[in-house]
Design a protein around this motif. Sequence first.
Motif, PDB file in Angstrom:
ATOM      1  N   PHE A 184      -2.439   8.737   3.950  1.00  0.00           N
ATOM      2  CA  PHE A 184      -1.737   7.622   4.261  1.00  0.00           C
ATOM      3  C   PHE A 184      -0.872   7.146   3.030  1.00  0.00           C
ATOM      4  CE2 PHE A 184      -4.788   7.715   7.748  1.00  0.00           C
ATOM      5  CZ  PHE A 184      -4.069   7.459   8.840  1.00  0.00           C
ATOM      6  N   LYS A 185       0.309   6.789   3.451  1.00  0.00           N
ATOM      7  CA  LYS A 185       1.269   6.383   2.356  1.00  0.00           C
ATOM      8  C   LYS A 185       1.181   4.740   2.639  1.00  0.00           C
ATOM      9  CE  LYS A 185       5.927   6.436   1.130  1.00  0.00           C
ATOM     10  NZ  LYS A 185       7.370   6.571   1.597  1.00  0.00           N
ATOM     11  N   THR A 194       2.583   5.211   7.690  1.00  0.00           N
ATOM     12  CA  THR A 194       3.163   6.660   7.295  1.00  0.00           C
ATOM     13  C   THR A 194       2.040   7.463   6.848  1.00  0.00           C
ATOM     14  OG1 THR A 194       5.089   5.431   6.540  1.00  0.00           O
ATOM     15  CG2 THR A 194       5.224   7.558   6.186  1.00  0.00           C
ATOM     16  N   VAL A 195       2.000   8.675   7.122  1.00  0.00           N
ATOM     17  CA  VAL A 195       1.400   9.651   6.787  1.00  0.00           C
ATOM     18  C   VAL A 195       2.113  10.834   6.193  1.00  0.00           C
ATOM     19  CG1 VAL A 195      -0.078  11.773   7.149  1.00  0.00           C
ATOM     20  CG2 VAL A 195      -0.878   9.601   7.993  1.00  0.00           C
ATOM     21  N   GLU A 229      -7.297   2.780   2.168  1.00  0.00           N
ATOM     22  CA  GLU A 229      -6.587   1.686   1.812  1.00  0.00           C
ATOM     23  C   GLU A 229      -5.548   1.498   2.103  1.00  0.00           C
ATOM     24  OE1 GLU A 229      -8.558   3.918   0.131  1.00  0.00           O
ATOM     25  OE2 GLU A 229     -10.490   3.018  -0.360  1.00  0.00           O
ATOM     26  N   ALA A 230      -4.408   2.305   1.818  1.00  0.00           N
ATOM     27  CA  ALA A 230      -3.045   2.226   1.864  1.00  0.00           C
ATOM     28  C   ALA A 230      -2.577   1.961   3.377  1.00  0.00           C
ATOM     29  CB  ALA A 230      -2.474   3.508   1.438  1.00  0.00           C
ATOM     30  N   ALA A 231      -3.510   2.298   4.358  1.00  0.00           N
ATOM     31  CA  ALA A 231      -3.027   2.065   5.569  1.00  0.00           C
ATOM     32  C   ALA A 231      -4.194   0.910   6.191  1.00  0.00           C
ATOM     33  CB  ALA A 231      -3.380   3.412   6.612  1.00  0.00           C
ATOM     34  N   ARG A 232      -4.746   0.231   5.491  1.00  0.00           N
ATOM     35  CA  ARG A 232      -5.646  -0.746   5.702  1.00  0.00           C
ATOM     36  C   ARG A 232      -6.677  -0.578   6.770  1.00  0.00           C
ATOM     37  NH1 ARG A 232      -1.753  -5.675   5.566  1.00  0.00           N
ATOM     38  NH2 ARG A 232      -0.833  -5.157   3.699  1.00  0.00           N
ATOM     39  N   SER A 275      -9.323  -0.525  12.122  1.00  0.00           N
ATOM     40  CA  SER A 275      -8.647  -1.662  11.950  1.00  0.00           C
ATOM     41  C   SER A 275      -7.086  -1.859  11.801  1.00  0.00           C
ATOM     42  CB  SER A 275      -9.382  -2.176  10.590  1.00  0.00           C
ATOM     43  OG  SER A 275      -9.433  -1.309   9.405  1.00  0.00           O
ATOM     44  N   ASN A 276      -6.719  -0.614  11.694  1.00  0.00           N
ATOM     45  CA  ASN A 276      -5.136  -0.454  11.768  1.00  0.00           C
ATOM     46  C   ASN A 276      -4.836  -0.200  13.404  1.00  0.00           C
ATOM     47  OD1 ASN A 276      -2.627   0.667  11.920  1.00  0.00           O
ATOM     48  ND2 ASN A 276      -2.664   1.548   9.727  1.00  0.00           N
ATOM     49  N   ARG A 277      -4.116  -1.284  14.041  1.00  0.00           N
ATOM     50  CA  ARG A 277      -4.065  -0.871  15.337  1.00  0.00           C
ATOM     51  C   ARG A 277      -3.304   0.266  15.747  1.00  0.00           C
ATOM     52  NH1 ARG A 277       0.602  -2.233  17.704  1.00  0.00           N
ATOM     53  NH2 ARG A 277       2.261  -2.625  16.272  1.00  0.00           N
TER      54      ARG A 277
END
Length: 476
Positions: free
Chosen positions: A119-120, A124-125, A279-282, A299-301
């Motif tokens: 994940f950026k 975004t991946v 972590e980058a994508a929470r 946790s990221n919808r």
Amino acid sequence: MPERLTPEICVIGAGSGGLSVAAAAASFGVSVVLIEKYKMGGDCLNTGCVPSKALLAAAKRAHAMRNGATFGVTATAVHVDFDRVKDHVRRVIAAIAPTDSTERFSGLGVRVIKGQARFKDRETVVVGSQYEIRARRFVIATGSTPALAPIPGLDEGPYLTNDTVFDLSERPDRLIVIGAGSVGLELAQAFRRLGSEVTVLEEATPLAKDDPECAAIVLDQLEREGVVVRSGVKVTRVKHASGRVAVTLASGAGEETVEGRHVLVATGRKPTTDGLDLEAARIKYDRNGIQVNKRLKTSNRRVYAIGDVAAGQFQFTHAGNYHAGLVIQNVLFRLRTKVNNDLIPWVTYTQPELAHIGITEAQARQRKLQIRFLRCPYHDNDRAQAERETHGHIKVITTVKGRILGATIVGAEAGELIAPWSLAIAQGLNIRSLTGIVLPYPTLSEIAKRAAVDFLTPSLTSPRVRRIIGWLRIFG
Ligand SMILES: Cc1cc2nc3c(=O)[nH]c(=O)nc-3n(C[C@H](O)[C@H](O)[C@H](O)COP(=O)(O)OP(=O)(O)OC[C@H]3O[C@@H](n4cnc5c(N)ncnc54)[C@H](O)[C@@H]3O)c2cc1C
């Protein structure tokens, strides 16, 4: 400049879970990007279910040949050609591989990318510097790897895991297996039957998540075949020296050392979260995997996690497939379907097999449920007698009104025989629905009906009805 892609769904990991999402989404005409860093098919095809079941199948043949005398059939000598056994395992993988291949998925319209995804940011991946993917939804299906118990000395020399055991160049003459879960015991029986001396070491209880009475039948058979199973022993040190391995264990009786040529570690699985930059994508995760809600959302919808990497879920191929179906229902059809772990069966493919679905006896007692137990032993079944497969039984748990809550089967073909119980639990069926079906005679499946008929017995006091039940039993 990276190539920018904007599919509807981006799936990370082409194992059982990821492939199922990609295939289903593509069949609904949805644009899908599928990213795989290693082999298409993941663990199940390459280093898990498929090679282990192929190895067990070869071992079953060897065992049957050695034990034909009861049937009046004897072989003069049973020779195991390990190279050819491995060739058989390779061919089975090769026969299934096209279903999971890049070619097939490209043909379905999926854009397959080889490489490591990370994940950026929240949306975004990226795959190296070549691709940048912004999808409406992401599905993480990165699976798991062998979890190594922290044993001093283990990594100072060669050791086997499921990632390497199927590549052994020769049959291990003395194999020590650490861990007596399904994976450890299946491989222990396979290698024993193929001619290895096998010792299994387990710190806690073998097949701990299974019904202890049923697990004991499997362990008894393994011991009869010469597998040494030591439970309640803690491995404290592994020492590698001149092509041999010495494993020190501690138990109530003190310390001792077991020697072998190879050591196989089967002490559980570790979810693959490394390198994803969660972590980058929470996206929240811990050592049990990626945290998901009942709909497998992280946790990221925008992001779902399925299969072995999802925390708190069963780690089976069919669990990954089931999760894939849920994600499709949630993402494409907005159905808000939730995961129901009571629907997921599990099987240990030793001989006898051990299969389970729904609640166990221990859970039922813990929850203080008003329940009934129904049983039927294999030796009461005519087909089991003909096949000389009389070891084992079925145990069914119902409510007092008959709703089926769980079933455990230990015995021949238990993995096949669990199917109607999966249906029963999924559909909330009452045990009475099984008493009315007609099954072919003589089949092992009649064991299910026999257990079901038992449900009616205590409430029937009239001698006439008891006679009818008696006839029902006789005729199937
Ligand atoms: C010896 C053994 C026997 C088993 N037998 C059975 C059985 O009989 N029945 C059963 O139901 N289950 C069995 N299992 C369990 C089953 O193999 C797993 O539950 C199943 O494979 C998990 O599927 P998955 O899709 O979650 O992950 P995997 O199949 O592990 O696939 C994950 C994929 O993601 C890829 N990946 C990881 N990180 C990245 C990244 N950053 N970027 C791109 N790709 C990535 C990996 O390379 C891998 O290909 C067995 C397991 C073992 C070890």
